[in-house]
Design an enzyme around this catalytic site. Sequence first.
Site, short mmCIF file in Angstrom:
data_model
loop_
_atom_site.label_atom_id
_atom_site.label_comp_id
_atom_site.label_asym_id
_atom_site.label_seq_id
_atom_site.Cartn_x
_atom_site.Cartn_y
_atom_site.Cartn_z
N ASP A 33 0.84 -1.20 0.00
CA ASP A 33 0.00 0.00 0.00
C ASP A 33 0.88 1.25 0.00
OD1 ASP A 33 -3.25 0.33 0.88
OD2 ASP A 33 -2.00 2.13 0.98
N THR A 36 -1.75 6.41 1.00
CA THR A 36 -2.29 7.72 0.70
C THR A 36 -3.35 8.06 1.75
OG1 THR A 36 -3.92 6.72 -0.81
CG2 THR A 36 -1.83 7.48 -1.76
N GLU A 84 -7.54 4.64 -6.52
CA GLU A 84 -8.28 5.80 -6.05
C GLU A 84 -9.74 5.55 -6.42
OE1 GLU A 84 -7.24 8.43 -4.42
OE2 GLU A 84 -5.08 8.03 -4.47
N THR A 134 -15.18 -2.32 -10.45
CA THR A 134 -16.40 -1.73 -9.92
C THR A 134 -17.56 -1.82 -10.89
OG1 THR A 134 -17.36 0.40 -9.22
CG2 THR A 134 -15.57 0.50 -10.78
N ASP A 135 -18.76 -1.72 -10.38
CA ASP A 135 -19.94 -1.69 -11.24
C ASP A 135 -20.03 -0.38 -12.02
OD1 ASP A 135 -20.59 -0.04 -9.09
OD2 ASP A 135 -22.41 -1.13 -8.53
N GLU A 136 -19.32 0.65 -11.58
CA GLU A 136 -19.45 1.96 -12.20
C GLU A 136 -18.90 2.02 -13.63
OE1 GLU A 136 -18.82 5.42 -9.76
OE2 GLU A 136 -18.83 4.20 -7.95
N TYR A 159 -13.34 8.73 -12.33
CA TYR A 159 -13.04 7.50 -11.61
C TYR A 159 -13.45 6.27 -12.41
CZ TYR A 159 -14.10 3.54 -8.57
OH TYR A 159 -14.22 2.27 -8.05
N LYS A 163 -11.08 3.18 -14.11
CA LYS A 163 -11.27 1.76 -13.78
C LYS A 163 -11.62 0.97 -15.04
CE LYS A 163 -11.10 -0.11 -10.41
NZ LYS A 163 -9.95 -0.81 -9.76
N TYR A 216 -27.38 14.36 -2.25
CA TYR A 216 -27.32 14.95 -3.58
C TYR A 216 -28.68 14.92 -4.27
CZ TYR A 216 -22.18 14.79 -3.40
OH TYR A 216 -20.86 14.96 -3.07
N ARG A 223 -28.44 2.52 -5.31
CA ARG A 223 -27.22 1.73 -5.29
C ARG A 223 -27.51 0.34 -4.72
NH1 ARG A 223 -26.38 5.23 -8.18
NH2 ARG A 223 -24.73 6.82 -8.16
N ASN A 258 -30.78 6.51 -2.16
CA ASN A 258 -29.90 7.19 -1.21
C ASN A 258 -30.69 7.81 -0.06
OD1 ASN A 258 -27.65 6.51 -2.68
ND2 ASN A 258 -27.38 8.52 -3.62
N ASP A 290 -26.83 18.48 -7.03
CA ASP A 290 -26.38 17.15 -7.42
C ASP A 290 -24.95 17.17 -7.96
OD1 ASP A 290 -26.57 14.45 -7.74
OD2 ASP A 290 -28.15 14.50 -9.26
#
Length: 352
Positions: A33, A36, A84, A134-136, A159, A163, A216, A223, A258, A290
Site C-alpha cells: 500500500d 495515501t 483511487e 467496480t460496477d461503475e 473514476y 477503472k 445529492y 445503489r 440514497n 447534485d
Amino acid sequence: MQTLIVTGAAGFIGSALCRYLRKENLARLIGVDALTYAGSRESLGNLQGDPDFTFVHADVSDAARLSELFMETMPDGLIHLAAETHVDRSIDTPSVFLRTNVVGTFSLLETTRIYLTQIMPEKRKSFRFLHVSTDEVYGSLGATGTFHEDTAYAPNSPYAATKACADHLVRAWHKTYGLPVIISNCSNNYGPLQFPEKLIPLCITKALHGEKIPVYGHGENVRDWLYVDDHAKALYTILTQGQTGEKYNIGGAQEHRNIDLVTSICDILDEMLPESLYRPHRNLITFVTDRPGHDERYAMDFSKLTRELGWKPETSFDEGLRSTIAWYLNNQPWCNAIRARKYAGQRLGTGA
C-alpha cells in the site's frame, strides 16, 4: 500455503480481505500500500504482528520496486485492489486517478508478465492475477434492468473511466500475452473502517457531530450494497475457483435509494443514542446540488458467480448496516483523528 500479494492492503476492502485470509489461515500475505490519505496501518489491526503477513509501503506505479518485490517474495498469485475510488475526488483531481488506476495497473501487469517468464512452469501454471473493479464501469441504469458481465462499458465519471481503462488493459494482457487474469466487478461496499468520505460513514459521522447530512439532488439515486466481509469471501472464491480470462460480477442484492438509506441511518442512530441532543437525526438531512454526471442506478446480476462458483452474499442489509453504525459509535477516536488530520467532511467534487 500460497503466498499472495494484495495491493491496496491498508485500504477499506483490502484490509478486510487481508484480515479474512489470515483469520482463516488461507494464505501467506504480502500487503502492499502507498498509504495515501485513505489507507492506514491501523486498518490492518493485529495482522502487523502476524508472521505470515508482511506489509510493504510501496506505490503500484513504481515498476522497479514491484519487480524487486516479486523476486523477493515469489508470489503464487496477486489480488489487485490498489485504486483511487472516490468519484467526487476524481472530478477535482483526475490526474491522480489516471496515475494510480491506469499506470499502476499497467505496472502490475508488466511486472507480472516478466515475473512469469522467470519462474518454474508448475508455479507459472497455477499463478492467478485477480483485478478488482467496480460496477461503475458499466455506467447508469434506468428504473429496471441489471448489469451483467457482458454489459457494454459506459463510464460517466473520471473514476469510472480510469477503472474501465484498467479493466481493458487487464483483458488485453490476457488476450495478447496469455496472462492468467480474472476480473471482478463489485457493487457499493460498506462496513467498518471505511473512510468517511463515502456515503454511509459520512452520514454517521456528520450526524454524531450534529452537522447537516448532505444528500445529492433529491436522493433518488439507487445503489446496490454489498457488505465488505461478503466481498472478501467472494474475492477468495474467484481467485481460487474462477476461470482465467473470465469476469465475475459481485453484488449484495440490496438496492436502496440514497434518501431511504440516509433516513434509515438516522432512525438507527435515534435508537442507539436515545440521549443524543440531535434526535431526531432526520432533521439534519439537507438536499444539496447534485454531483455532475451522477449515475441514476446500479444493480448487479451476479448469478454467474452463484451458479458457477457457489457464492452468494450472507449478510442482510439491516444486520450489516447496524453492525457498521455500531462500529463507528464504538470507535470515535479513529473517526475524530481522520476529521482532524485528513478529512473534515467538506463537500468534494465541485471542480466541474
